[in-house]
Scaffold this motif. Sequence first.
Motif, PDB file in Angstrom:
ATOM      1  N   ILE A  90      35.013  39.376  90.639  1.00 16.91           N
ATOM      2  CA  ILE A  90      35.954  39.675  89.602  1.00 16.91           C
ATOM      3  C   ILE A  90      37.246  40.585  90.429  1.00 16.91           C
ATOM      4  O   ILE A  90      38.395  40.604  90.044  1.00 16.91           O
ATOM      5  CB  ILE A  90      35.366  40.268  88.470  1.00 16.91           C
ATOM      6  N   VAL A 125      33.201  34.117  82.778  1.00 20.11           N
ATOM      7  CA  VAL A 125      32.780  34.497  83.812  1.00 20.11           C
ATOM      8  C   VAL A 125      31.062  34.117  83.766  1.00 20.11           C
ATOM      9  O   VAL A 125      30.305  34.190  82.718  1.00 20.11           O
ATOM     10  CB  VAL A 125      33.031  35.852  84.230  1.00 20.11           C
ATOM     11  N   LEU A 146      35.403  37.486  79.846  1.00 21.89           N
ATOM     12  CA  LEU A 146      36.032  38.839  80.239  1.00 21.89           C
ATOM     13  C   LEU A 146      36.967  39.171  79.000  1.00 21.89           C
ATOM     14  O   LEU A 146      38.069  38.866  79.320  1.00 21.89           O
ATOM     15  CB  LEU A 146      36.651  38.762  81.581  1.00 21.89           C
TER      16      LEU A 146
END
Length: 391
Positions: free
Chosen positions: A223, A215, A110
């Motif tokens: 998220i 992730v 991310l």
Amino acid sequence: MYKSLLFLLLALALGSCGGESKVSVEDLIAGGTLEEIKEKQQELNAEQRAISASLRQLDSVIHSKEQQRNIPLVSTLELKISEFEHYLDLQGNVQTKQNILLYPEMAGTLIKVYVTDGQAVRKGQVLAKIDDGGMASGLEQLRTQAALAKTTYERQNRLWEQNIGSEIQYLQTKTNYEATLQAVQQAEAQLSKSTIRAPFSGIVDDVMVDEGSTVNPAGGMPIIRLVNLTDMYVEVDVPESYLREVTPGKRVELFIPVLGDSMITEVRQTGNFINPANRTFKVEVSVPNTNGQIKPNLTVRVRINDYTNPEALLVPPGIISENSEGQQYVYVATEIGADQIGKAEKRVITTGLSQKDQIEVLSGVQSGEQLILEGARRVREGQKIEIIEQI
């Protein structure tokens, strides 16, 4: 009182005779003849009969006055037609269909989060970015190839229209162009998974992963939580016995204890499935949320209008009695005179639904009649009553 009147009458009777009556009786006893004594006896008997007749008249008047003085004092209510609304009291929870968790669609790092907790976002806005691992560069290469394949196909197509070249060449360039376009579309779709966008306009309730974290869709780690508080509703379980009464458009009163706020709304949807566990069906009630204070999962008191009668006769339930046969009855004041003296008449009634301090009467009484309120428990059928107040 009776003895006083008796003594008064005797005194008047004796006074009318005077002392002469007493002397005459003594004289007659001492030396009167038998005929004189009998005559005097007849005279006194006549006076006694007159006094007895007067006493009987006084007894009748006294009895009548005492009865009138002891009649029950009551108050009455004039029955009038009014609107009656019955509400079903239930409890529900605030819900929203736009309350979701956003999960990653591809594995990676991310690299960027563009929003913060509590931030308002619009539909389609970019919320976060995942490292695509070079997919963007591969897409550019495919687009370049697609452009070349398009040019080749267009030229071959013009030649083919002029009957120049072979059909195989034309079909090969066309197939190559279409395959390249599909490859570009697939690459774009795959690359789009690296970008997390808002599926609807709302508020970012919680950013759950920090920038730099890895992730993975298989990990099941969300998220971002995104919530829209403009389209709220209350979900409530309604007993199946109210299936015909509770329908879309029915008036609903909502009260939110935590906020101390109440509002008027309506049923927007009813379920088509009866839960076999508790014999209820789901009902959705619209919730206006103009100030944004109403949150999902708040407990709400729900009052649904399941019955309305615009021409109802309503009475206080406290004056309704029940006999040994289970019949309900009330007393109505009839034959009311100018002195407000009337008669109590017993009426067997049929009642409907009740709401707070009112109950609907379906039969047995009519509009305009005087219903006995205070004192209704003390009166009897046909008894005289005195009305001291009319409501």
